[in-house]
Design an enzyme around this catalytic site. Structure first.
Site, short mmCIF file in Angstrom:
data_model
loop_
_atom_site.label_atom_id
_atom_site.label_comp_id
_atom_site.label_asym_id
_atom_site.label_seq_id
_atom_site.Cartn_x
_atom_site.Cartn_y
_atom_site.Cartn_z
N ASP A 180 -7.95 12.78 -24.79
CA ASP A 180 -7.93 11.40 -24.31
C ASP A 180 -7.34 10.55 -25.42
O ASP A 180 -7.98 10.32 -26.46
CB ASP A 180 -9.37 10.98 -23.99
CG ASP A 180 -9.47 9.52 -23.52
OD1 ASP A 180 -8.51 8.76 -23.74
OD2 ASP A 180 -10.52 9.15 -22.98
N GLU A 219 -0.54 4.97 -0.39
CA GLU A 219 -1.29 6.21 -0.61
C GLU A 219 -0.35 7.41 -0.56
O GLU A 219 0.53 7.49 0.31
CB GLU A 219 -2.36 6.41 0.48
CG GLU A 219 -3.65 5.70 0.19
CD GLU A 219 -3.77 4.39 0.90
OE1 GLU A 219 -2.71 3.79 1.20
OE2 GLU A 219 -4.91 3.96 1.17
N THR A 271 -5.26 5.25 -21.30
CA THR A 271 -5.02 3.94 -20.72
C THR A 271 -3.58 3.55 -21.09
O THR A 271 -2.91 4.25 -21.85
CB THR A 271 -5.98 2.88 -21.29
OG1 THR A 271 -5.96 2.97 -22.71
CG2 THR A 271 -7.39 3.08 -20.77
N ARG A 287 -3.07 -3.27 -17.96
CA ARG A 287 -4.31 -2.52 -17.83
C ARG A 287 -4.12 -1.45 -16.78
O ARG A 287 -3.98 -1.75 -15.60
CB ARG A 287 -5.45 -3.46 -17.40
CG ARG A 287 -5.76 -4.54 -18.40
CD ARG A 287 -6.33 -3.97 -19.67
NE ARG A 287 -7.69 -3.56 -19.51
CZ ARG A 287 -8.74 -4.29 -19.88
NH1 ARG A 287 -8.57 -5.47 -20.43
NH2 ARG A 287 -9.96 -3.84 -19.72
N TYR A 333 0.85 -1.20 0.00
CA TYR A 333 0.00 0.00 0.00
C TYR A 333 0.88 1.24 0.00
O TYR A 333 1.90 1.29 0.71
CB TYR A 333 -0.88 0.02 1.26
CG TYR A 333 -2.33 -0.29 0.96
CD1 TYR A 333 -3.05 0.53 0.10
CD2 TYR A 333 -2.96 -1.39 1.51
CE1 TYR A 333 -4.37 0.25 -0.20
CE2 TYR A 333 -4.29 -1.67 1.22
CZ TYR A 333 -4.99 -0.84 0.36
OH TYR A 333 -6.30 -1.11 0.07
N LYS A 388 -3.95 -1.11 -24.87
CA LYS A 388 -4.26 -0.71 -26.26
C LYS A 388 -2.96 -0.59 -27.09
O LYS A 388 -2.09 -1.43 -26.95
CB LYS A 388 -5.10 0.57 -26.27
CG LYS A 388 -6.40 0.43 -25.45
CD LYS A 388 -7.37 1.54 -25.69
CE LYS A 388 -8.68 1.34 -24.95
NZ LYS A 388 -8.80 2.02 -23.68
N1 DSN Z 1 -13.54 -0.27 -23.89
C1 DSN Z 1 -12.65 0.54 -24.68
C2 DSN Z 1 -12.78 0.26 -26.13
O1 DSN Z 1 -13.00 -0.88 -26.47
O2 DSN Z 1 -12.60 1.16 -26.95
C3 DSN Z 1 -12.81 1.99 -24.41
O3 DSN Z 1 -12.79 2.22 -23.05
#
Ligand code: DSN
Length: 425
Positions: free
Chosen positions: A208, A55, A234, A243, A53, A237
């Site tokens: 974003d 914080e 994020t 994640r 932890y 991707k």
């Molecule tokens: N769930 C994501 C997507 O598939 O684009 C976006 O948050």
């Protein structure tokens, strides 16, 4: 007990992981927001760092024992500053503040609202039906319920973001916050044009880049760094990390963003994820990442053209990035049954609304296809042409299980020759 392996402790979960390993290996994974994290990223996220932890922020924590965690977090931050600082339009690394604690993209975006807005303020983002994200003000999201959301859209004739409409709406509604960010939009975002509109109306400009972070890092998409006040993302991707989430902002906003993430929204950061982000940032700084990102885009363009050649209606007529949106109407099938038939053939995509879709979101007209995962396996243009042929065969015979079984066999055979990062077989 404590030293037993997963298989010894919990054969059921071990079996599920084995099965998912196999599914990911034997499929052409085309969900635009997914990828294969490397074995190194997964090793970091599956480490003892999950036990701690912490914080607060480095050197200002609420628990002791942070000798190692502070270094992990500072390493992730310094690598991200270097990586994205070199893409900056202005200010570079020196005017960049990075927070790696958001649990994912949604929490990162909520931190932006908390930092800059009060309930009831006007906010603007691309509408979900036009390819935007839930957290940019959609009515079912907290962001559409606690703020007055004024969505902008895409042009009916081109299906591209209509910057004239963005300006007109912004001048009329004077938003506190203006988002540029997408989940199902195949074209380049003009961050400078958004900045100009935000300046005209005195809005905070937030970009974003969750979908395109890897492309931005590698120079395959223009960067909003040094243009936007704040950039969220994020870390999976196209960035191909674990994640997680991150926020990059101008230094003037550092205190507001940090306070919004902790203690505003979250408790202790997920340190194992932070370590995975540090590893992914190192990989993205490496020699091979720019050619990986370039290949993602080249593959997407090749696949889009191959599908167009087979009579598919690819929205906007192609792509500039890692994904494409296909209106299946001209093929006589809706998006959901098409995605389900493709899944049975081990070609995994998601059904998706297309702009001005007359159908409902849970049964829309389109499918969304992305190339980050197949490109991570080293697949190239020849494989994209094969893929277009398989997609065509499956969706034109979606109820013919023998055609689907034949395609599935061919897909599995091709996948067997392309190793998948992080996947043990
Ligand atoms: N769930 C994501 C997507 O598939 O684009 C976006 O948050």
């Amino acid at each position: 007990m404590a030293d037993r392996t997963l298989r010894e402790t919990d054969a059921e979960v071990a079996k599920f992981i084995d099965e998912e390993n196999r599914r990911e290996f034997e499929s052409m994974r085309l969900i635009a927001s997914e990828n294969y994290a490397s074995a190194a990223v997964m090793e970091a996220t599956g480490s003892c760092l999950t036990n701690k932890y912490s914080e607060g922020y480095a050197h200002k924590r609420y628990y002791e024992g942070q000798q190692i965690i502070d270094q992990v977090e500072e390493l992730a931050i310094s690598r991200l500053k270097k990586l994205f600082g070199r893409t900056a339009a202005a200010g570079g690394e020196d005017d960049l503040h990075v927070n790696v604690q958001p649990y994912s993209g949604g929490p990162a975006n909520l931190a932006v609202y908390l930092a800059f807005c009060k309930p009831g303020d006007v906010i603007m983002g691309l509408g979900l039906p036009a390819g935007g994200h839930l957290t940019h003000g959609h009515s079912v999201s907290i962001t559409g319920r606690f703020f007055k959301s004024v969505p902008y859209g895409v042009r009916r004739d081109t299906h591209r973001i209509d910057m004239d409409e963005v300006r007109k709406l912004a001048q009329e509604h004077r938003p506190k916050l203006l988002w540029a960010g997408t989940t199902a939009y195949p074209r380049t975002l003009d961050f400078k044009a958004f900045r100009a509109i935000a300046d005209e109306v005195g809005a905070i400009f937030a970009a974003d880049i969750a979908h395109i972070a890897g492309l931005v890092a590698a120079g395959e998409h223009p960067s909003p760094i040094g243009i936007a006040d704040v950039v969220t993302s994020t870390t999976h991707k196209t960035f191909r990390g674990p994640r997680g989430g991150m926020i990059l902002c101008k230094k003037v906003h550092a205190a507001a963003i940090d306070k919004a993430v902790f203690p505003g929204l979250q408790g202790g950061p997920h340190n194992h994820t932070t370590a995975g982000i540090a590893v992914a940032a190192k990989e993205a700084l490496g020699e091979s990442f720019p050619s990986y990102a370039k290949a993602i885009v080249e593959n997407a363009k090749e696949l889009a053209q191959a599908l167009i050649d087979k009579g598919f209606a690819v929205t906007t007529g192609g792509t500039d990035n890692h994904l494409m949106l296909i209106d299946m109407t001209s093929k006589g099938i809706a998006g959901k049954p098409a995605a389900q038939a493709l899944d049975r053939a081990h070609i995994v995509a998601n059904y998706n609304a297309v702009p001005f879709d007359p159908r409902k979101p849970f049964d829309p007209s389109g499918i969304r296809i992305g190339t980050p995962s197949v490109t991570s396996r080293g697949m190239g243009k020849a494989e994209m042409r094969m893929l277009a042929g398989w997609i065509d065969r499956v969706v034109t015979s979606a109820s013919n299980e023998s055609v689907i079984a034949k395609v599935r066999g061919e897909v599995k055979e091709l996948c067997s020759t392309f190793p998948a990062p992080g996947i043990r077989m």
